[in-house]
Scaffold this motif. Structure first.
Motif, PDB file in Angstrom:
ATOM      1  N   GLY A 121     -14.053  21.221 -13.180  1.00 49.82           N
ATOM      2  CA  GLY A 121     -14.722  20.041 -12.634  1.00 49.82           C
ATOM      3  C   GLY A 121     -14.661  18.858 -13.584  1.00 49.82           C
ATOM      4  N   THR A 122     -14.886  19.138 -14.875  1.00 50.46           N
ATOM      5  CA  THR A 122     -14.800  18.072 -15.878  1.00 50.46           C
ATOM      6  C   THR A 122     -13.382  17.531 -15.995  1.00 50.46           C
ATOM      7  N   ALA A 123     -12.412  18.441 -15.975  1.00 56.54           N
ATOM      8  CA  ALA A 123     -11.011  18.022 -16.083  1.00 56.54           C
ATOM      9  C   ALA A 123     -10.599  17.151 -14.907  1.00 56.54           C
ATOM     10  N   VAL A 124     -11.066  17.501 -13.707  1.00 58.97           N
ATOM     11  CA  VAL A 124     -10.739  16.698 -12.528  1.00 58.97           C
ATOM     12  C   VAL A 124     -11.276  15.286 -12.682  1.00 58.97           C
TER      13      VAL A 124
ATOM     14  N   VAL B  84      -8.640   6.630  -2.483  1.00 61.06           N
ATOM     15  CA  VAL B  84      -8.133   7.757  -1.691  1.00 61.06           C
ATOM     16  C   VAL B  84      -7.760   8.927  -2.599  1.00 61.06           C
ATOM     17  N   TRP B  85      -7.107   8.629  -3.727  1.00 64.62           N
ATOM     18  CA  TRP B  85      -6.753   9.707  -4.652  1.00 64.62           C
ATOM     19  C   TRP B  85      -7.999  10.308  -5.293  1.00 64.62           C
ATOM     20  N   PHE B  86      -9.035   9.493  -5.525  1.00 63.49           N
ATOM     21  CA  PHE B  86     -10.288  10.021  -6.065  1.00 63.49           C
ATOM     22  C   PHE B  86     -10.886  11.043  -5.101  1.00 63.49           C
ATOM     23  N   ILE B  87     -10.914  10.704  -3.811  1.00 54.51           N
ATOM     24  CA  ILE B  87     -11.436  11.639  -2.818  1.00 54.51           C
ATOM     25  C   ILE B  87     -10.567  12.898  -2.764  1.00 54.51           C
ATOM     26  N   PHE B  88      -9.255  12.692  -2.820  1.00 51.16           N
ATOM     27  CA  PHE B  88      -8.320  13.830  -2.793  1.00 51.16           C
ATOM     28  C   PHE B  88      -8.592  14.771  -3.957  1.00 51.16           C
ATOM     29  N   MET B  89      -8.789  14.213  -5.153  1.00 54.77           N
ATOM     30  CA  MET B  89      -9.046  15.049  -6.317  1.00 54.77           C
ATOM     31  C   MET B  89     -10.431  15.691  -6.243  1.00 54.77           C
ATOM     32  N   ALA B  90     -11.395  14.992  -5.626  1.00 47.84           N
ATOM     33  CA  ALA B  90     -12.735  15.560  -5.489  1.00 47.84           C
ATOM     34  C   ALA B  90     -12.720  16.806  -4.610  1.00 47.84           C
TER      35      ALA B  90
ATOM     36  N   LEU C 129       0.836  -1.205   0.000  1.00 50.01           N
ATOM     37  CA  LEU C 129       0.000   0.000   0.000  1.00 50.01           C
ATOM     38  C   LEU C 129       0.868   1.252   0.000  1.00 50.01           C
ATOM     39  N   LYS C 130       1.916   1.248   0.805  1.00 54.07           N
ATOM     40  CA  LYS C 130       2.839   2.380   0.853  1.00 54.07           C
ATOM     41  C   LYS C 130       3.506   2.587  -0.507  1.00 54.07           C
ATOM     42  N   TYR C 131       3.919   1.503  -1.137  1.00 56.75           N
ATOM     43  CA  TYR C 131       4.563   1.609  -2.452  1.00 56.75           C
ATOM     44  C   TYR C 131       3.587   2.168  -3.493  1.00 56.75           C
ATOM     45  N   ASP C 132       2.322   1.721  -3.454  1.00 58.36           N
ATOM     46  CA  ASP C 132       1.341   2.208  -4.417  1.00 58.36           C
ATOM     47  C   ASP C 132       1.113   3.707  -4.270  1.00 58.36           C
ATOM     48  N   PHE C 133       1.068   4.190  -3.028  1.00 63.01           N
ATOM     49  CA  PHE C 133       0.902   5.630  -2.807  1.00 63.01           C
ATOM     50  C   PHE C 133       2.135   6.403  -3.296  1.00 63.01           C
ATOM     51  N   MET C 134       3.314   5.867  -2.996  1.00 71.22           N
ATOM     52  CA  MET C 134       4.538   6.533  -3.433  1.00 71.22           C
ATOM     53  C   MET C 134       4.664   6.517  -4.956  1.00 71.22           C
ATOM     54  N   PHE C 135       4.145   5.461  -5.565  1.00 69.34           N
ATOM     55  CA  PHE C 135       4.234   5.300  -7.009  1.00 69.34           C
ATOM     56  C   PHE C 135       3.323   6.278  -7.742  1.00 69.34           C
ATOM     57  N   SER C 136       2.252   6.722  -7.080  1.00 69.98           N
ATOM     58  CA  SER C 136       1.230   7.507  -7.781  1.00 69.98           C
ATOM     59  C   SER C 136       1.056   8.933  -7.275  1.00 69.98           C
ATOM     60  N   TYR C 137       1.682   9.297  -6.156  1.00 73.49           N
ATOM     61  CA  TYR C 137       1.337  10.575  -5.544  1.00 73.49           C
ATOM     62  C   TYR C 137       1.758  11.776  -6.397  1.00 73.49           C
TER      63      TYR C 137
END
Length: 270
Positions: free
Chosen positions: A57-60, A104-110, A6-14
């Motif tokens: 909003g559309t771009a997000v 989590v990233w979806f919520i962050f972008m929202a 999980l930590k690697y996935d977050f680091m890979f995508s943040y």
């Protein structure tokens, strides 16, 4: 091992998601600065704000969806996929890590959308009171039931479509176009079912303006256990739509089960 994955996935995508978030906020600040310039006409300022809010909003939504797609594709079926699939971690936990990370990233972008709106169109009165009025109980439950839970189902459908595009069925590799069409059909069916469920227990009232040619239909949700909507008191009121929650979670569960089956039995790495 799961926490490390999980930590690697977050680091890979943040980096990608933080860059997108910063870009949306920076654009809003630029437009806001231009908005307060003395030579900016009011009408042009309003039009510019509406365009940026709509396009932002559309771009997000689109950019987040594309990045989720690319993240999952690279993680399982790109160069990193060979490492991912050889880790001493079950396919279920690997998939769960990807789901948690992308959600989590979806919520962050929202979160970028309301921040953008507050920057471009700040409340004229008390800012803190406006924020409290926005995040009352009715708004939060609407956000969870109508956006976040369907997002879990949509992300699961996207994962299934990508996995299908990298699978072999009946000794034949599935074409990417077929997998893409299947994903689109799944999304359409899900939204059709979700909207049908949401509108099934509604009271409708039609208001005519100047005759039958001009009318507006107003939908009022019927609240009660028999309608699948449980009201609650306090923190702004509102209701919890049980049917919509169960529908979204059930759809996500089916997509995850199918994805796991393909990951275990049918995937074809390049």
């Amino acid at each position: 091992m799961f926490t490390k994955q999980l930590k690697y996935d977050f680091m890979f995508s943040y980096k990608t998601f933080f860059t997108m978030f910063a870009g949306i906020i920076a654009l809003s600040l630029v437009v806001r600065v231009a908005d307060i310039l003395p030579d900016m006409p009011d009408m042009l300022s309003d039009i510019l704000r509406m365009i940026v809010i709509g396009a932002g909003g559309t771009a997000v939504a689109v950019a987040s969806y594309v990045q989720i797609l690319m993240f999952y594709q690279r993680s399982f079926f790109g160069a990193e996929g060979y490492l991912t699939l050889t880790l001493p971690l079950s396919r279920g936990r690997q998939l769960a890590s990807k789901l948690i990370t992308t959600f989590v990233w979806f919520i962050f972008m929202a979160i970028a959308v309301p921040i953008m709106i507050f920057i471009l169109a700040p409340p004229t009165d008390n800012l803190w009171q406006a924020i409290l009025n926005t995040i009352d109980g009715n708004f939060v439950t609407m956000l969870i039931v109508n956006i976040f839970l369907p997002a879990i189902a949509m992300i699961s459908m996207l994962f299934l479509g990508i996995t299908l595009a990298n699978s072999v069925i009946f000794n034949k590799k599935i074409h990417g176009v077929i997998a893409g069409l299947a994903t689109i059909v799944l999304h359409i069916l899900f939204f059709w079912g979700f909207s049908s469920l949401s509108n099934r227990f509604m009271e409708t009232e039609t208001i005519n303006f100047g005759g039958d040619l001009w009318s507006q239909t107003i939908y009022t949700p019927l609240v009660g256990l028999q309608y699948g909507r449980i009201p609650f008191e306090g923190w702004g009121g509102g209701f919890v739509d049980i049917f919509a929650i169960v529908y979204s979670l059930a759809a996500a569960a089916v997509m995850v089960i199918l994805t796991l089956y393909l990951l275990k039995k049918r995937i074809a790495l390049r």
